[in-house]
Design an enzyme around this catalytic site. Sequence first.
Site: not given
Ligand code: FCB
Length: 447
Positions: A74, A118, A163, A289, A291, A351
């Site tokens: 990607r 992006h 995002e 995405n 985290y 992500e």
């Molecule tokens: C996300 C973004 C990516 C990177 C990661 C850590 O929010 O999409 O570009 O910065 O976090």
Amino acid sequence: MSFPAGFVWGAATSAYQIEGAWNEDGRGRSVWDDFVRRPYRVVDGSNGDTACDHYHRMPEDVDLMRSLGIGAYRFSVAWPRVMPSGREPVNSLGLDFYDRLVDRLVEAGIQPYATLNHWDLPAALEADGGWTDRATVGAFVEFAGQLFDRLGDRVAAWITHNEPWCQAFLGHATGHHAPGRCDMSAAYQVAHHLLLSHGAAVQAFRSSGAVGQIGIALNPQCYIAATDAPADLAARERIWANSVDLFLGPITRGAYPDELIEWIGPHRPDVRDGDLETIRQPIDFLGVNYYTAERISYDVDGSLLKARSEPYSDPGWGRTTMDWGIAPSGFTSVLVEITERYPGLPIVITENGCATDDQPGAGGTCDDGERIAYLRAHLLALRAAIDLGIDVRGYFVWSLLDNFEWAWGFTKQFGLFAIEAGTCRRLAKASASWYSAVARTNRLPGD
Ligand code: FCB
């Protein structure tokens, strides 16, 4: 602990974070090129002028991916490289770069996943109001159309926006990201224009004859109400509405969340007749995405949403160097929540990854055991979601390379490969060979 047959294993990057070559071959400036030149916007005063020098090392980077054995990559297309002023004419040298990248990926047996936006809006469009200006919607569709025409025969999947929450709120309400505005009303207007341009680009894609799939990548994290008190539960619901339903409501139902729109009062965006019909286009997948997790409580002095958020980690886990909590359990639960609230949407994890304090040792090794532990726990949590019947089609680790982490500059490392200062040489971390085993065998090593 194997994954379903055909599960896609990939790695992700974005243009501004890795390409460099910021003023070469006719590339125009983006909002990030300007933002990084303003004082105190990036913690280490760095910028993406050179970044990972990927623009010049693209063949070598595709070789790295081939050596990993991943099935998909990607990347994002830098709009100002392809259209320096944001509109036609097209800069053929810029478009050629992505054409060569896509050819090389296909030759290597790696499916290209292309993100259109992006975050690097052409500065020329920002000068006319950027994403707050309705005319930017049309410019985005022109840009998207050029890419569907040129790359649409080979790209496996398109992501319209990465995002949109971050672009709207970090870019226009808090000012942490480019273009660095601090205007809550602008943020909601930007969210609406991003959605409108998403819907219009999906329509353009469907009539373009391109072969792949199309979706959007959101960043829903796991939100946990701090207590069962009604005020905390309601604050948690507002955070969900503002982060997720603000986007998936219009996309899946053709409606914004009513309570949120009422709550934000004068900040509500200008929505014209027909906009919601344009936004409500069937998508082929939702990009997630993921985290971290956050504990949400009611806070009378809090932001517009009167909600306070604190990092949450599962028991036994600390925080990453972003100071983000580590919550593999939240990965399972957010995927379940999305599927319950928006049934029928196939999911691709576009992500997932973590920033760790990696110290390459002598002989070019880098033992990033913390990254392996994070990835392993999150893949177990993903597998648990699949066992619960959640339709997840693929997983992209963030990121292939250590890169320019926006307002954090080069102070945060997310990559499977480190970049040697000065030479830009790529050094494989231990996580690269670990992830390679996952991608090659479609299972977690040792399970
Ligand atoms: C996300 C973004 C990516 C990177 C990661 C850590 O929010 O999409 O570009 O910065 O976090």
